[in-house]
Design an enzyme around this catalytic site. Structure first.
Site, mmCIF file in Angstrom:
data_model
loop_
_atom_site.group_PDB
_atom_site.id
_atom_site.type_symbol
_atom_site.label_atom_id
_atom_site.label_comp_id
_atom_site.label_asym_id
_atom_site.label_seq_id
_atom_site.Cartn_x
_atom_site.Cartn_y
_atom_site.Cartn_z
ATOM 1 C CE1 TYR A 164 66.042 -18.031 3.377
ATOM 2 C CE2 TYR A 164 65.775 -19.090 1.244
ATOM 3 C CZ TYR A 164 65.329 -18.852 2.525
ATOM 4 O OH TYR A 164 64.164 -19.450 2.961
ATOM 5 C CB THR A 199 55.680 -15.132 3.244
ATOM 6 O OG1 THR A 199 57.009 -15.373 2.780
ATOM 7 C CG2 THR A 199 54.967 -16.448 3.514
HETATM 8 N N1 LIG Z 1 58.095 -18.270 2.039
HETATM 9 C C1 LIG Z 1 58.735 -19.287 1.447
HETATM 10 O O1 LIG Z 1 58.518 -19.562 0.246
HETATM 11 C C2 LIG Z 1 59.707 -20.112 2.213
HETATM 12 C C3 LIG Z 1 60.264 -21.234 1.584
HETATM 13 C C4 LIG Z 1 61.160 -22.023 2.293
HETATM 14 C C5 LIG Z 1 61.480 -21.696 3.593
HETATM 15 N N2 LIG Z 1 60.931 -20.572 4.174
HETATM 16 C C6 LIG Z 1 61.317 -20.281 5.548
HETATM 17 O O2 LIG Z 1 60.141 -20.117 6.333
HETATM 18 C C7 LIG Z 1 60.444 -19.304 7.472
HETATM 19 C C8 LIG Z 1 59.367 -18.232 7.615
HETATM 20 O O3 LIG Z 1 59.445 -17.376 6.493
HETATM 21 P P1 LIG Z 1 58.165 -16.664 5.836
HETATM 22 O O4 LIG Z 1 58.146 -17.054 4.420
HETATM 23 O O5 LIG Z 1 56.970 -16.845 6.672
HETATM 24 O O6 LIG Z 1 58.671 -15.137 5.854
HETATM 25 P P2 LIG Z 1 58.162 -13.831 6.622
HETATM 26 O O7 LIG Z 1 56.704 -13.641 6.423
HETATM 27 O O8 LIG Z 1 59.097 -12.772 6.174
HETATM 28 O O9 LIG Z 1 58.406 -14.185 8.144
HETATM 29 C C9 LIG Z 1 59.693 -14.248 8.685
HETATM 30 C C10 LIG Z 1 59.553 -14.154 10.174
HETATM 31 O O10 LIG Z 1 60.867 -14.217 10.763
HETATM 32 C C11 LIG Z 1 60.963 -13.133 11.663
HETATM 33 N N3 LIG Z 1 62.346 -12.722 11.914
HETATM 34 C C12 LIG Z 1 63.293 -12.345 11.033
HETATM 35 N N4 LIG Z 1 64.412 -11.997 11.680
HETATM 36 C C13 LIG Z 1 64.164 -12.160 13.001
HETATM 37 C C14 LIG Z 1 64.900 -11.963 14.169
HETATM 38 N N5 LIG Z 1 66.164 -11.504 14.149
HETATM 39 N N6 LIG Z 1 64.338 -12.265 15.366
HETATM 40 C C15 LIG Z 1 63.070 -12.733 15.417
HETATM 41 N N7 LIG Z 1 62.293 -12.900 14.354
HETATM 42 C C16 LIG Z 1 62.842 -12.626 13.150
HETATM 43 C C17 LIG Z 1 60.156 -12.024 11.021
HETATM 44 O O11 LIG Z 1 59.901 -11.000 11.963
HETATM 45 P P3 LIG Z 1 59.694 -9.442 11.494
HETATM 46 O O12 LIG Z 1 58.281 -9.350 11.003
HETATM 47 O O13 LIG Z 1 59.952 -8.684 12.747
HETATM 48 O O14 LIG Z 1 60.694 -9.184 10.419
HETATM 49 C C18 LIG Z 1 58.931 -12.814 10.616
HETATM 50 O O15 LIG Z 1 58.106 -13.037 11.715
HETATM 51 C C19 LIG Z 1 61.855 -18.751 7.225
HETATM 52 O O16 LIG Z 1 62.788 -19.489 7.987
HETATM 53 C C20 LIG Z 1 62.068 -18.989 5.737
HETATM 54 O O17 LIG Z 1 63.432 -19.101 5.407
HETATM 55 C C21 LIG Z 1 60.056 -19.788 3.522
#
Ligand SMILES: NC(=O)c1ccc[n+]([C@@H]2O[C@H](COP(=O)([O-])OP(=O)(O)OC[C@H]3O[C@@H](n4cnc5c(N)ncnc54)[C@H](OP(=O)(O)O)[C@@H]3O)[C@@H](O)[C@H]2O)c1
Length: 241
Positions: A164, A199
């Protein structure tokens, strides 16, 4: 009246992506809700529309070339163009994933989604973005991809990770290369870190809300012409590479 700005957000069915779509929609923009699950996409679009957002669903799996091509065609058909692309979809690959034990297949899967997925989607949508007067590309990265922070004793870096964190370092590098290639165009491309948000990605352990996490992407999506490109930002400013 100004023309309506059009955006596409990947992974917008939940979490930070949903809040980015809601935030852009609250500005009166037309928002494509990119999501791979039909039911979750329809639910998100319905919820956004109920809140007054001009939202439309875009079936999109960022790891699938055909899905990405179809998504680009659908955006053109439904919206007639694209001004802002937010590459938000991402996965961690699960835990533990220390470099010494990680399954190489996990690394490939994470990089395919978090990096190659961004390249796939960006390149499919670039022809539409290039027709916009003020195109913006926002790559949702993470400060755990900062090599400076990873090598600074005491800095917050998340768990040791062979998939990651390096995928976000790779994404930052790709962001810089796009910015260089697009330097003579109006396209601004930047990476943003949402901070540690509650999340699905982390079992809802984050201390920020997804809406707080969306703020940096909203900022980078709405940069004025002549704004920064090829940078890496969080709420407090630039993140060291
Ligand atoms: N949460 C944190 O603390 C944090 C911190 C730093 C960065 N981020 C980044 O923020 C972004 C959003 O993450 P989040 O925290 O909101 O997590 P999340 O709630 O798990 O959301 C991730 C999203 O990505 C989608 N996804 C995953 N694989 C995919 C694919 N092959 N095609 C299309 N959609 C796909 C998921 O769809 P499904 O529902 O279908 O799986 C979901 O809509 C990510 O890039 C993550 O790395 C998050």
């Amino acid at each position: 009246m100004d023309e309506q700005t059009i955006a596409l957000v990947t992974g917008a069915n939940k979490g930070i992506g949903y809040e980015i779509a809601a935030g852009l929609g609250a500005r009166g923009w037309k928002v494509g809700v990119g999501a791979r699950d039909d039911e979750q996409r329809a639910d998100a679009v319905a919820k956004l529309q109920a809140a007054g957002v001009d939202a439309f669903g875009v079936p999109l799996d960022v790891t699938d070339d055909a899905s990405v091509a179809a998504a680009a065609a659908l955006v053109e058909e439904q919206a007639g163009g694209l001004d802002v692309l937010v590459n938000n979809a991402g996965i961690t690959g699960g835990a533990p994933q220390t470099p010494a034990t990680v399954d190489p297949a996990t690394v490939l899967r994470v990089v395919d989604t978090n990096v190659v997925g961004v390249i796939r989607v960006t390149n499919a949508l670039l022809p539409l973005l290039r027709r916009s007067a003020s195109p913006r590309i926002v790559n949702v990265s993470s400060s755990v991809g900062s090599l400076t922070r990873q090598t600074t004793p005491g800095a917050e870096t998340g768990p040791i990770s062979g998939a990651y964190s390096p995928s976000k370092t790779f994404l930052n590098a790709v962001t810089v290369q796009y910015a260089k290639e697009l330097a003579d165009t109006p396209v601004l491309v930047n990476a943003g870190c949402p901070g540690f948000c509650a999340t699905d990605l982390n079992g809802f352990r984050g201390h920020r809300t997804p809406a707080q996490g969306a703020a940096i992407a909203l900022h980078l999506a709405t940069l004025p012409d002549g704004g920064p490109s090829g940078g890496f930002f969080e709420d407090d400013g630039a993140v060291p590479w």
